[in-house]
Write a protein that holds these residues in place. Structure first.
Motif, PDB file in Angstrom:
ATOM      1  N   THR A   1       0.807  -1.219   0.000  1.00  0.00           N
ATOM      2  CA  THR A   1       0.000   0.000   0.000  1.00  0.00           C
ATOM      3  C   THR A   1       0.847   1.280   0.000  1.00  0.00           C
ATOM      4  O   THR A   1       0.466   2.271  -0.596  1.00  0.00           O
ATOM      5  CB  THR A   1      -0.943  -0.026   1.216  1.00  0.00           C
ATOM      6  N   ASN A   2       1.985   1.252   0.689  1.00  0.00           N
ATOM      7  CA  ASN A   2       2.918   2.397   0.677  1.00  0.00           C
ATOM      8  C   ASN A   2       4.334   1.868   0.434  1.00  0.00           C
ATOM      9  O   ASN A   2       5.184   1.971   1.305  1.00  0.00           O
ATOM     10  CB  ASN A   2       2.957   3.126   2.036  1.00  0.00           C
TER      11      ASN A   2
ATOM     12  N   CYS B   1      -3.133   3.262   6.264  1.00  0.00           N
ATOM     13  CA  CYS B   1      -3.762   2.520   7.352  1.00  0.00           C
ATOM     14  C   CYS B   1      -4.464   3.456   8.335  1.00  0.00           C
ATOM     15  O   CYS B   1      -5.313   3.028   9.110  1.00  0.00           O
ATOM     16  CB  CYS B   1      -2.723   1.684   8.081  1.00  0.00           C
TER      17      CYS B   1
ATOM     18  N   GLY C   1      -0.210  -6.329   7.292  1.00  0.00           N
ATOM     19  CA  GLY C   1      -1.444  -6.827   7.914  1.00  0.00           C
ATOM     20  C   GLY C   1      -1.165  -7.759   9.091  1.00  0.00           C
ATOM     21  O   GLY C   1      -0.003  -7.991   9.457  1.00  0.00           O
TER      22      GLY C   1
ATOM     23  N   ALA D   1      -2.561  -3.670  11.076  1.00  0.00           N
ATOM     24  CA  ALA D   1      -3.771  -3.137  10.461  1.00  0.00           C
ATOM     25  C   ALA D   1      -4.538  -2.208  11.406  1.00  0.00           C
ATOM     26  O   ALA D   1      -4.387  -2.271  12.625  1.00  0.00           O
ATOM     27  CB  ALA D   1      -4.680  -4.296  10.072  1.00  0.00           C
ATOM     28  N   GLY D   2      -5.361  -1.366  10.805  1.00  0.00           N
ATOM     29  CA  GLY D   2      -6.262  -0.512  11.574  1.00  0.00           C
ATOM     30  C   GLY D   2      -7.657  -0.587  10.972  1.00  0.00           C
ATOM     31  O   GLY D   2      -7.881  -1.291   9.978  1.00  0.00           O
TER      32      GLY D   2
ATOM     33  N   MET E   1      -9.706  -0.334   2.749  1.00  0.00           N
ATOM     34  CA  MET E   1      -8.606   0.260   1.971  1.00  0.00           C
ATOM     35  C   MET E   1      -9.043   0.633   0.545  1.00  0.00           C
ATOM     36  O   MET E   1      -8.319   0.424  -0.426  1.00  0.00           O
ATOM     37  CB  MET E   1      -7.385  -0.649   1.952  1.00  0.00           C
TER      38      MET E   1
ATOM     39  N   HIS F   1       6.995  -6.080  -0.765  1.00  0.00           N
ATOM     40  CA  HIS F   1       5.915  -6.949  -1.242  1.00  0.00           C
ATOM     41  C   HIS F   1       6.240  -7.378  -2.677  1.00  0.00           C
ATOM     42  O   HIS F   1       6.646  -6.547  -3.484  1.00  0.00           O
ATOM     43  CB  HIS F   1       4.590  -6.172  -1.196  1.00  0.00           C
TER      44      HIS F   1
ATOM     45  N   THR G   1       5.747  -4.005   8.634  1.00  0.00           N
ATOM     46  CA  THR G   1       4.690  -3.041   8.333  1.00  0.00           C
ATOM     47  C   THR G   1       3.728  -3.751   7.383  1.00  0.00           C
ATOM     48  O   THR G   1       4.083  -4.003   6.227  1.00  0.00           O
ATOM     49  CB  THR G   1       5.281  -1.773   7.669  1.00  0.00           C
TER      50      THR G   1
ATOM     51  N   LEU H   1       3.658 -13.198  12.430  1.00  0.00           N
ATOM     52  CA  LEU H   1       4.836 -13.993  12.068  1.00  0.00           C
ATOM     53  C   LEU H   1       6.105 -13.435  12.728  1.00  0.00           C
ATOM     54  O   LEU H   1       6.881 -14.183  13.318  1.00  0.00           O
ATOM     55  CB  LEU H   1       4.994 -13.995  10.541  1.00  0.00           C
TER      56      LEU H   1
HETATM   57  P1  NAD Z   1       0.230  -7.687   3.751  1.00  0.00           P
HETATM   58  O1  NAD Z   1       0.155  -8.104   5.176  1.00  0.00           O
HETATM   59  O2  NAD Z   1      -0.449  -8.508   2.735  1.00  0.00           O
HETATM   60  O3  NAD Z   1       1.768  -7.623   3.308  1.00  0.00           O
HETATM   61  C1  NAD Z   1       2.729  -6.881   4.025  1.00  0.00           C
HETATM   62  C2  NAD Z   1       4.107  -7.477   3.794  1.00  0.00           C
HETATM   63  O4  NAD Z   1       4.192  -8.725   4.469  1.00  0.00           O
HETATM   64  C3  NAD Z   1       4.423  -7.774   2.337  1.00  0.00           C
HETATM   65  O5  NAD Z   1       5.784  -7.516   2.079  1.00  0.00           O
HETATM   66  C4  NAD Z   1       4.114  -9.260   2.212  1.00  0.00           C
HETATM   67  O6  NAD Z   1       4.859  -9.847   1.168  1.00  0.00           O
HETATM   68  C5  NAD Z   1       4.548  -9.757   3.570  1.00  0.00           C
HETATM   69  N1  NAD Z   1       3.839 -10.954   4.031  1.00  0.00           N
HETATM   70  C6  NAD Z   1       2.505 -11.051   4.269  1.00  0.00           C
HETATM   71  N2  NAD Z   1       2.210 -12.277   4.734  1.00  0.00           N
HETATM   72  C7  NAD Z   1       3.394 -12.965   4.803  1.00  0.00           C
HETATM   73  C8  NAD Z   1       3.766 -14.282   5.204  1.00  0.00           C
HETATM   74  N3  NAD Z   1       2.875 -15.163   5.635  1.00  0.00           N
HETATM   75  N4  NAD Z   1       5.068 -14.632   5.126  1.00  0.00           N
HETATM   76  C9  NAD Z   1       6.006 -13.762   4.695  1.00  0.00           C
HETATM   77  N5  NAD Z   1       5.717 -12.498   4.297  1.00  0.00           N
HETATM   78  C10 NAD Z   1       4.434 -12.110   4.347  1.00  0.00           C
HETATM   79  O7  NAD Z   1      -0.264  -6.190   3.720  1.00  0.00           O
HETATM   80  P2  NAD Z   1      -0.465  -5.206   2.481  1.00  0.00           P
HETATM   81  O8  NAD Z   1      -1.752  -5.511   1.807  1.00  0.00           O
HETATM   82  O9  NAD Z   1       0.759  -5.121   1.672  1.00  0.00           O
HETATM   83  O10 NAD Z   1      -0.626  -3.851   3.297  1.00  0.00           O
HETATM   84  C11 NAD Z   1      -1.824  -3.467   3.873  1.00  0.00           C
HETATM   85  C12 NAD Z   1      -1.921  -3.805   5.335  1.00  0.00           C
HETATM   86  O11 NAD Z   1      -0.830  -3.250   6.039  1.00  0.00           O
HETATM   87  C13 NAD Z   1      -3.170  -3.200   5.957  1.00  0.00           C
HETATM   88  O12 NAD Z   1      -3.698  -4.078   6.909  1.00  0.00           O
HETATM   89  C14 NAD Z   1      -2.655  -1.927   6.586  1.00  0.00           C
HETATM   90  O13 NAD Z   1      -3.434  -1.444   7.646  1.00  0.00           O
HETATM   91  C15 NAD Z   1      -1.306  -2.385   7.062  1.00  0.00           C
HETATM   92  N6  NAD Z   1      -0.379  -1.261   7.192  1.00  0.00           N
HETATM   93  C16 NAD Z   1      -0.039  -0.870   8.437  1.00  0.00           C
HETATM   94  C17 NAD Z   1       0.820   0.201   8.587  1.00  0.00           C
HETATM   95  C18 NAD Z   1       1.207   0.695   9.944  1.00  0.00           C
HETATM   96  O14 NAD Z   1       2.077   1.556  10.009  1.00  0.00           O
HETATM   97  N7  NAD Z   1       0.628   0.214  11.016  1.00  0.00           N
HETATM   98  C19 NAD Z   1       1.332   0.859   7.477  1.00  0.00           C
HETATM   99  C20 NAD Z   1       0.961   0.410   6.208  1.00  0.00           C
HETATM  100  C21 NAD Z   1       0.109  -0.673   6.077  1.00  0.00           C
END
Ligand code: NAD
Length: 468
Positions: free
Chosen positions: A142-143, A274, A223, A242-243, A365, A167, A221, A229
């Protein structure tokens, strides 16, 4: 300057031309911080950090400035913003530009690191903020570039090197950003490989990074899955998860302003941040006027139940979870899939729902904003606490009643609580304070910055330097 899609490859080449391809003993195919193999990336970052420990604080400051200066370049910022939108299919270029510039300007550097001193009859004790060593940092879709830049500045300022796991769906733009950071660091004379990643980011590579002995701190950073993990890794971990930020509006608020702030916050980068408003909880007596003003400020209101059901089926799957292909898409795009054509002045799709509706309960989102009507502000606050789901992330309230603002702040316990402004004021856009794109609610570090990525060390001088 506008860069068309066709120009992108050309500009990428221009930006990365002159890259040194280095063959080193312990790193194969190392091209400006990008490695074929995750183990090689970590080893290189480990060696880099050892070298980095020989640098002065002035050197660190210079390296951070070099990164900022490299990216104070409208052409480059537009390029990574456009690539980010094209590669991930999420968000809008104009907002990515704002977010990338924000990170370059408002992410704290070494000035964030303050030592403590305790002096007395027994001498002087210093508490110093020292690096962890190699940090493993996981970035979201997302960012993508915002997180890489923000984490690089903070983690390097703190004296660490960093291995990124971007990602996979943001691979190309993340690679370019990491390579550009490396080129800036090289020009400033920094050790090679302070910021590294792999050519093919994957879940497998992320797991290698998480388990690697030489990675001493993990920063996720993303979900709930990735946060869980890293927190189960047995290592020190920072989780920025997440929020589902609620925006409460009561009868004392400036309703016209609240409506505009909510639309502006919710539509920022098509609702990807988020922190962005995900549902509105409005007191009954002002709800109609609020909706009227939201419509005046770029909302498209759905009142027809069948149409709302169609929208639910469009953007959510059978399990009522979001379909990734609609994350970060514009209101105009989503409406067009329902056969409704609007112009780009329409920024958010709104509708009244009950509190159980999946649009209220799920972190969407995308610029779809449900409004729940309640009888009074106390009910609004209770419901906001409920739908925030204990994420401790972000909440917003529009009110002039200090007692109720205080009540909500106390009960909701979010890391960010914005009063009488759009959500993005909470990360330094039109609000005081530094910015970050890693907001660590679950693990409590809050809005991360250089000092978050340090260990406290006590350094005791017995009897000396007590000069009072
Ligand atoms: P996502 O959880 O799908 O992926 C985030 C990262 O984790 C990616 O690099 C992905 O490849 C990796 N990942 C995910 N599951 C994994 C696993 N099982 N094993 C290894 N790597 C794994 O999230 P997204 O869709 O890219 O981003 C959106 C989410 O992130 C939303 O829930 C949002 O709220 C959250 N977010 C939080 C913040 C914060 O500062 N709190 C900032 C940005 C996004």
């Amino acid at each position: 300057m506008n860069i068309s899609t066709l120009d992108i490859e050309k500009v990428v080449k221009k930006v990365i031309e002159g890259i040194d391809v280095k063959e080193k003993e312990n790193c194969v195919d190392c091209v400006d911080g990008i490695f074929e193999n995750m183990n090689d990336a970590v080893e290189a970052a480990f060696i880099a950090q050892k070298e980095y420990m020989k640098c002065t604080m002035a050197d660190r400051d210079r390296f951070i400035k070099a990164i900022r200066e490299e990216f104070y370049n409208d052409e480059l910022i537009e390029l990574i913003s456009r690539m980010s939108v094209e590669e991930t299919g999420m968000g809008e270029v104009e907002y990515k530009i704002i977010k990338n510039k924000l990170v370059i300007e408002k992410t704290p550097g070494i000035e964030d690191l303050k030592s403590e001193a305790i002096s007395g009859d027994d001498g002087l004790t210093l508490v110093e903020l020292s690096p962890f060593g190699v940090i493993g940092a996981i970035a979201p879709t997302t960012n993508p570039t915002e997180t890489l830049l923000c984490n690089s500045i903070g983690m390097l300022a703190a004296g660490n090197s960093v291995v990124f796991s971007p990602h996979p769906r943001a691979k190309k733009v993340s690679t370019l950003t990491i390579q550009t950071i490396n080129r800036a660091l090289r020009k400033a004379g920094a050790p090679e490989n302070l910021v590294v990643s792999v050519a093919e980011p994957s879940i497998e590579n992320t797991n290698i990074m998480i388990k690697h002995d030489k990675v001493k701190l993990l920063v996720a950073t993303g979900g709930p899955g990735i946060v869980k993990l890293v927190l189960s890794s047995g290592k020190k971990a920072i989780g920025a998860g997440a929020g589902n930020p609620p925006a409460v509006v009561d009868e004392t608020a400036d309703i016209e302003k609240a409506a505009k702030d909510i639309i502006d916050g919710c539509s920022f980068d098509n609702n990807l941040p988020c922190i962005a408003e995900k549902e509105v909880i409005a007191v009954d007596s002002i709800a109609d006027y609020l909706i009227f003003n939201m419509n005046k400020n770029g909302a498209y209101q759905i009142t027809d139940k069948d149409l709302l059901d169609k929208l639910v089926k469009l953007v959510l799957n059978d399990k009522l979870k979001i379909k990734t292909e609609f994350v970060g898409k514009s209101a105009k795009y989503i409406l067009s899939k329902l056969g409704i054509e609007v112009d780009s002045s329409i920024k958010v799709i709104i509708m009244e729902t009950d509190k159980e509706h999946p649009f209220v309960q799920e972190e969407l989102m995308m610029p779809i904003l449900p409004i729940v009507r309640v009888k009074d502000v106390d009910e609004a606050i209770d419901l906001a606490v409920e739908v925030e789901h204990g994420n401790r992330h972000t909440a917003i309230m529009h009110s002039k009643n200090v007692d109720k603002l205080t009540k909500m702040a106390r009960l909701i316990q979010t890391t960010i609580f914005v009063k009488n402004g759009p959500s993005y004021a909470g990360i330094g856009v039109g609000g005081e304070g530094h910015t970050t794109f890693t907001i660590a609610g679950p693990t409590g570090e809050g809005l991360t910055s250089a000092k978050t990525f340090t260990r406290k060390r006590r350094c005791v001088l017995v009897e000396g330097f007590n000069v009072r």
